[in-house]
Scaffold this active site. Sequence first.
Site, short mmCIF file in Angstrom:
data_model
loop_
_atom_site.label_atom_id
_atom_site.label_comp_id
_atom_site.label_asym_id
_atom_site.label_seq_id
_atom_site.Cartn_x
_atom_site.Cartn_y
_atom_site.Cartn_z
CG ASP A 46 3.11 14.43 -32.54
OD1 ASP A 46 3.99 14.40 -31.65
OD2 ASP A 46 3.32 14.86 -33.69
CB SER A 97 -2.87 16.45 -36.62
OG SER A 97 -2.98 15.40 -37.55
CG HIS A 112 0.59 15.12 -37.82
ND1 HIS A 112 -0.18 14.61 -36.80
CD2 HIS A 112 1.79 15.40 -37.27
CE1 HIS A 112 0.53 14.57 -35.69
NE2 HIS A 112 1.73 15.05 -35.94
#
Length: 203
Positions: free
Chosen positions: A143, A23, A50
């Site tokens: 995540d 991310s 992301h």
Amino acid sequence: MSGPGPCPARTAAPFDAIVVGGSAGSVEALAVLLPALPAAQRAAVFVVLHLPRNRPSLLCDIFQPRCALPLREAQDKEPVEAGTVYFAPPDYHLLIDRGPVLALSVDDPVHFSRPSIDILFESAADAYGERLLAILLSGANHDGAQGIAAVQAAGGTTIVQDPESAPMTTMPDAALQLCTPTHVLSPQRIAEWLAALPHGARR
């Protein structure tokens, strides 16, 4: 778990697939990792970052000039081709189904994220088991932690970016709290490790 020192030893056998998740701060790491994969690399590579949901991804355009392997945005029901890098499209979960084939999903976000690293890693662990390599990079949420634990439980090899080298440490820290990965490395050392892998895919 690897710390400072020599690059980890060359593995005895190649992987059938590599999954990469990240991310915030991970684009810089990918710019080091993906060019390290040689044209002879036969493992399929799946990448979840992301990304903003309302804009097209430019990742293939950004990275293709630097990479020896072909890059493409994943398409639903597309058969997996060896030696190809697939990026999850914005606002779609990317999964690996039996075949193997790619699958896209608009199921609910995981850790506020769609695509979700956990979903990719868990489905790839089911599909490839011990023939899977999972790499988790910099990021600002949790995540990927459960996903990399699933890869480890399936017998796969796991690498977490060393938090000291990560612009955002939440993601690698969460993984390190949940499991003990095979290696903890900086992006440069991950790239060296990838470049040293045998290139052939299992037949």
